[in-house]
Design an enzyme around this catalytic site. Structure first.
Site, mmCIF file in Angstrom:
data_model
loop_
_atom_site.group_PDB
_atom_site.id
_atom_site.type_symbol
_atom_site.label_atom_id
_atom_site.label_comp_id
_atom_site.label_asym_id
_atom_site.label_seq_id
_atom_site.Cartn_x
_atom_site.Cartn_y
_atom_site.Cartn_z
ATOM 1 N N GLU A 79 0.841 -1.192 0.000
ATOM 2 C CA GLU A 79 0.000 0.000 0.000
ATOM 3 C C GLU A 79 0.879 1.245 0.000
ATOM 4 O OE1 GLU A 79 -1.788 1.065 3.990
ATOM 5 O OE2 GLU A 79 -1.698 -1.110 4.182
ATOM 6 N N CYS A 111 -3.406 -3.632 4.304
ATOM 7 C CA CYS A 111 -2.452 -4.618 4.812
ATOM 8 C C CYS A 111 -2.768 -6.050 4.391
ATOM 9 C CB CYS A 111 -2.396 -4.538 6.337
ATOM 10 S SG CYS A 111 -1.942 -2.908 6.956
ATOM 11 N N TYR A 143 2.574 7.906 9.223
ATOM 12 C CA TYR A 143 1.416 8.662 9.690
ATOM 13 C C TYR A 143 1.751 10.122 9.946
ATOM 14 C CZ TYR A 143 -0.506 4.015 10.450
ATOM 15 O OH TYR A 143 -0.931 2.726 10.270
ATOM 16 N N THR A 152 3.094 3.958 15.708
ATOM 17 C CA THR A 152 2.835 2.676 15.044
ATOM 18 C C THR A 152 3.359 2.690 13.606
ATOM 19 O OG1 THR A 152 0.591 3.313 14.357
ATOM 20 C CG2 THR A 152 0.820 2.215 16.472
ATOM 21 N N SER A 201 -10.488 1.750 14.060
ATOM 22 C CA SER A 201 -9.769 0.737 13.294
ATOM 23 C C SER A 201 -9.425 -0.480 14.152
ATOM 24 C CB SER A 201 -8.483 1.339 12.707
ATOM 25 O OG SER A 201 -7.841 0.420 11.854
ATOM 26 N N HIS A 233 -1.817 -10.325 12.018
ATOM 27 C CA HIS A 233 -1.352 -9.043 11.492
ATOM 28 C C HIS A 233 -1.162 -8.125 12.695
ATOM 29 C CE1 HIS A 233 -1.097 -5.223 9.555
ATOM 30 N NE2 HIS A 233 -2.294 -4.823 9.967
ATOM 31 N N LYS A 242 -4.767 -8.674 22.137
ATOM 32 C CA LYS A 242 -6.194 -8.514 22.435
ATOM 33 C C LYS A 242 -7.030 -9.514 21.643
ATOM 34 C CE LYS A 242 -6.041 -3.582 23.622
ATOM 35 N NZ LYS A 242 -6.518 -2.214 23.262
ATOM 36 N N ASN A 275 5.394 -1.434 12.326
ATOM 37 C CA ASN A 275 4.336 -1.849 11.404
ATOM 38 C C ASN A 275 4.903 -2.098 10.003
ATOM 39 O OD1 ASN A 275 1.885 -2.356 10.204
ATOM 40 N ND2 ASN A 275 0.919 -0.467 10.908
ATOM 41 N N SER A 308 -7.279 -2.772 6.440
ATOM 42 C CA SER A 308 -8.298 -1.748 6.681
ATOM 43 C C SER A 308 -9.056 -1.442 5.410
ATOM 44 C CB SER A 308 -7.641 -0.474 7.205
ATOM 45 O OG SER A 308 -7.126 -0.682 8.500
#
EC number: 2.3.3.10
Length: 390
Positions: A79, A111, A143, A152, A201, A233, A242, A275, A308
């Site tokens: 990307e 991604c 970013y 990130t 996200s 990922h 999580k 990332n 995303s």
């Protein structure tokens, strides 16, 4: 026939910034990055590196002359495209001296791009069992300085050589996927930095995981206990943790502890690189194989891919006996240890210079140890060099 991963290569920059130092510079508690995000170091990509050079460095680690002669398809998932028309894979085929009688193209879906490439590769190999496919996940995550997403960022490339009778991982036939139109992360035309709704996200990521994971279990009649590890990922490694804890909510303490220990092995590299976008899931797999001491051939590994926008997929593979050779290889861990730390100020200067590459200006690369480098742009055409060939 068996179809899967025969070889894995990985490359990133020789530079990094310490996340505790970055936190202090941003008036944040270091624990917010080190624990809250699960990140320790972040790759800093100099102007002499881009997705093409990183991909070439990753592939050069694994390809033999025999491999090159058997490749029939090259798929470049990214990307961080360098041209609105020309595929990054075209530069790669020349720099790696691949044969011309191949198919070669670029694929984009945030991604998820490399996973989409694998899906295409599986179909190709089923029809061409004597061929091999080279799939890339190569990106530079940007970013912006002092933005919510800055912590990130990262960058690097994973190269996957897929074949019949693979030595590392055989893909199982069943897969579960989900697509929804979501504005959780995007990069409009003309923007060099991504836009993201961070909390939104992260929640979509977790929602997608639960849906495709449980759908996969329903389709296959498997249970969590049938997996020796789950890899994810990892835009930041705490997010994968999580997701894992959602999968283990009703598991026994013993199974939860085993899977969490495997997760720690799988996030070791991402914790110290940041990332990778399209390459992130496959860096997690590589990290698991090289940092876990509890894997044996025949075990099942579950993989969750997410891009995303949004696309998710859960699939699995079984370890093959040849994975042991990859597991014993210390080259990547040594490479990560040998990187040079830069200060936050130096990182900011490198970041800005990478966004300001001008036409008809040479890019300094004498201090870049990589074999493949971007040397400049002339008449809007990118120029690359393989330094060892000079």
């Amino acid at each position: 026939m068996k179809i899967g991963i025969d070889k894995i290569g990985f490359a990133t920059s020789h530079l990094y910034v310490d996340m505790a130092e970055l936190a202090k510079a941003r008036n944040e508690e270091p624990g917010k990055y080190l624990v809250g995000l699960g990140q320790s170091k972040m790759a800093v990509i100099p102007p002499s590196q881009d997705p093409v050079t990183l991909a070439c460095s990753a592939a050069a680690q694994i390809l033999t002359p025999e491999d090159k002669g058997e490749i029939g398809l090259v798929i470049f998932g990214t990307e961080s495209g360098i041209d609105n028309s020309k595929a990054a894979s075209m530069y790669v085929t020349e720099l790696l001296d691949l044969p011309e009688n191949i198919r070669s193209f670029e694929i984009k879906q945030a991604c998820y791009g490399a996973t989409a490439g694998i899906a295409m590769a599986r179909g190709y190999l089923a029809l061409n069992p004597k061929k091999k496919v080279l799939v890339f996940g190569a990106d530079i995550a940007r970013y912006g300085i002092k933005t919510p997403g800055e912590s990130t960022q990262g960058g690097g490339a994973v190269a996957l050589l897929l074949s019949g009778d693979p030595s590392i991982l055989e893909f199982e036939p069943q897969t579960s996927y989900l697509a929804q139109n979501a504005m959780d992360f995007w990069r409009p035309l003309g923007h060099s930095e991504a836009l993201v709704q961070g909390k939104y996200s992260s929640q979509i990521y977790l929602d997608f995981f639960e849906k495709v994971y449980h759908d996969y279990l329903s389709r296959t009649h498997l249970s969590l206990a049938d997996f020796s590890a789950l890899v994810f990922h990892l835009p930041y490694t705490k997010l994968g943790l999580k997701a894992l804890r959602k999968a283990t909510e009703n598991a026994t303490p013993e199974l939860s502890a085993k899977l969490e220990a495997q997760f720690e092995a799988s996030r070791e590299y991402s914790r110290n690189v940041g990332n990778l976008y399209t390459g992130s899931l496959y860096l997690s797999l590589l990290s698991l194989l090289q940092n876990s001491e509890d894997l044996v051939a025949g075990q099942r590994i579950g993989l969750f891919s997410y891009g995303s926008g949004a696309q998710g997929e859960f699939f699995s593979g079984k370890l093959q006996p040849g994975f042991k050779a990859l597991a014993a290889d210390k080259a990547i861990s040594e490479m990560l240890l040998q990187r040079k730390q830069v200060s936050v100020k130096e990182y900011e200067e490198i970041y800005r210079s990478s966004l300001e590459i001008a036409d008809n200006v040479l890019i300094k690369h004498d201090d870049d140890p990589a074999s493949f480098v971007l040397t400049g742009v002339k008449d809007a055409q990118r120029k690359y060099a393989y330094k060892l060939a000079q």
